[in-house]
Design an enzyme around this catalytic site. Structure first.
Site, PDB file in Angstrom:
ATOM      1  N   CYS A   1     -24.477  52.957  50.646  1.00 43.02           N
ATOM      2  CA  CYS A   1     -25.863  53.160  51.062  1.00 43.02           C
ATOM      3  C   CYS A   1     -25.995  54.445  51.863  1.00 43.02           C
ATOM      4  O   CYS A   1     -25.032  54.876  52.513  1.00 43.02           O
ATOM      5  CB  CYS A   1     -26.355  52.007  51.955  1.00 43.02           C
ATOM      6  N   ASP A   2     -27.175  55.032  51.818  1.00 42.31           N
ATOM      7  CA  ASP A   2     -27.462  56.165  52.685  1.00 42.31           C
ATOM      8  C   ASP A   2     -28.948  56.185  53.011  1.00 42.31           C
ATOM      9  O   ASP A   2     -29.790  56.012  52.120  1.00 42.31           O
ATOM     10  CB  ASP A   2     -27.072  57.488  52.033  1.00 42.31           C
ATOM     11  N   SER A   3     -29.258  56.376  54.283  1.00 41.40           N
ATOM     12  CA  SER A   3     -30.646  56.369  54.740  1.00 41.40           C
ATOM     13  C   SER A   3     -31.038  57.725  55.310  1.00 41.40           C
ATOM     14  O   SER A   3     -30.253  58.362  56.019  1.00 41.40           O
ATOM     15  CB  SER A   3     -30.855  55.298  55.819  1.00 41.40           C
TER      16      SER A   3
ATOM     17  N   GLY B   1     -30.994  54.904  49.909  1.00 42.23           N
ATOM     18  CA  GLY B   1     -30.407  54.877  48.579  1.00 42.23           C
ATOM     19  C   GLY B   1     -29.289  53.856  48.516  1.00 42.23           C
ATOM     20  O   GLY B   1     -28.591  53.628  49.508  1.00 42.23           O
TER      21      GLY B   1
END
Length: 209
Positions: free
Chosen positions: A75-77, A112
């Protein structure tokens, strides 16, 4: 089947644990800045999803090392506000400037996700997606902002704020998925698991221990 979280984020780990999953944690260590630099002109959702996929792919070899089946989640924010996509401030100076731009305004926290199913024999199935949640920021006083920056919390979190920590005092409200703002969208992760042929309940603890 192992559930592997390709992230050092304690917030993501806490969300999964509260939702009944105890993942193995393998930190990816990818160069996020280098990936972003190669995505000039990409939409915010494309950037966060590419970062999530890079994180998941970076730990595949380790996750598959035992030869057993596994699912890897990356995940990436990042926060999209004022036409700019921003990540972790890193320093008090940058965090202060971010909050000057955020206070009293709204932004989109975009996370994501990438889900990689490994069959233990070299086979892989991948599903990706992103979740966007509108965040309405309050206007902290100078005293409050100084104190918040003094804690160090905003330096290493997307957009320079948290929903589940001290920063939650300065979030007026959200429209969308709260778990995504914390770092991993449970509804989206459930859908992506289904795309690779799994159900989230496969990873819940059994009643008989």
């Amino acid at each position: 089947m192992r559930f592997v979280l390709a992230s050092a984020s304690p917030a993501r780990l806490a969300v999964l644990r509260a939702a009944g999953i105890e993942p193995s944690v393998i930190v990816s260590g990818v160069d996020e800045d280098a990936i972003i630099a190669g995505l000039t002109g990409a939409a915010p959702e494309q950037v966060t999803t590419a970062l999530a996929l890079a994180k998941a792919e970076a730990v595949v070899e380790t996750a598959a090392g035992t030869g057993s089946a596994a699912v890897v989640v990356g995940c990436d924010s990042m926060l999209f506000i004022g036409g700019e996509l921003v990540g972790k401030p890193g320093t008090a100076e940058v965090a202060r400037k971010r909050w000057a731009a955020m206070a009293g305004r709204t932004g989109e926290l975009i996370t994501g996700h990438a889900v990689l199913r490994l069959d233990g024999a070299g086979g892989r199935v991948t599903a990706t997606g992103s979740e966007s949640t509108t965040v309405r920021f309050a206007e902290p006083s100078q005293q409050e902002l100084d104190a918040y920056l003094g804690t160090g919390e905003p330096f290493q979190v997307a957009g320079g704020f948290t929903l589940d920590g001290l920063g939650g005092w300065f979030v007026q409200g959200i429209d969308g998925d709260p778990s995504s703002v914390i770092g991993i969208s449970l509804p989206l992760t459930r859908r992506l698991l289904a795309e690779v042929g799994l159900t989230v309940v496969d990873f819940w603890p059994s009643r008989d221990g």
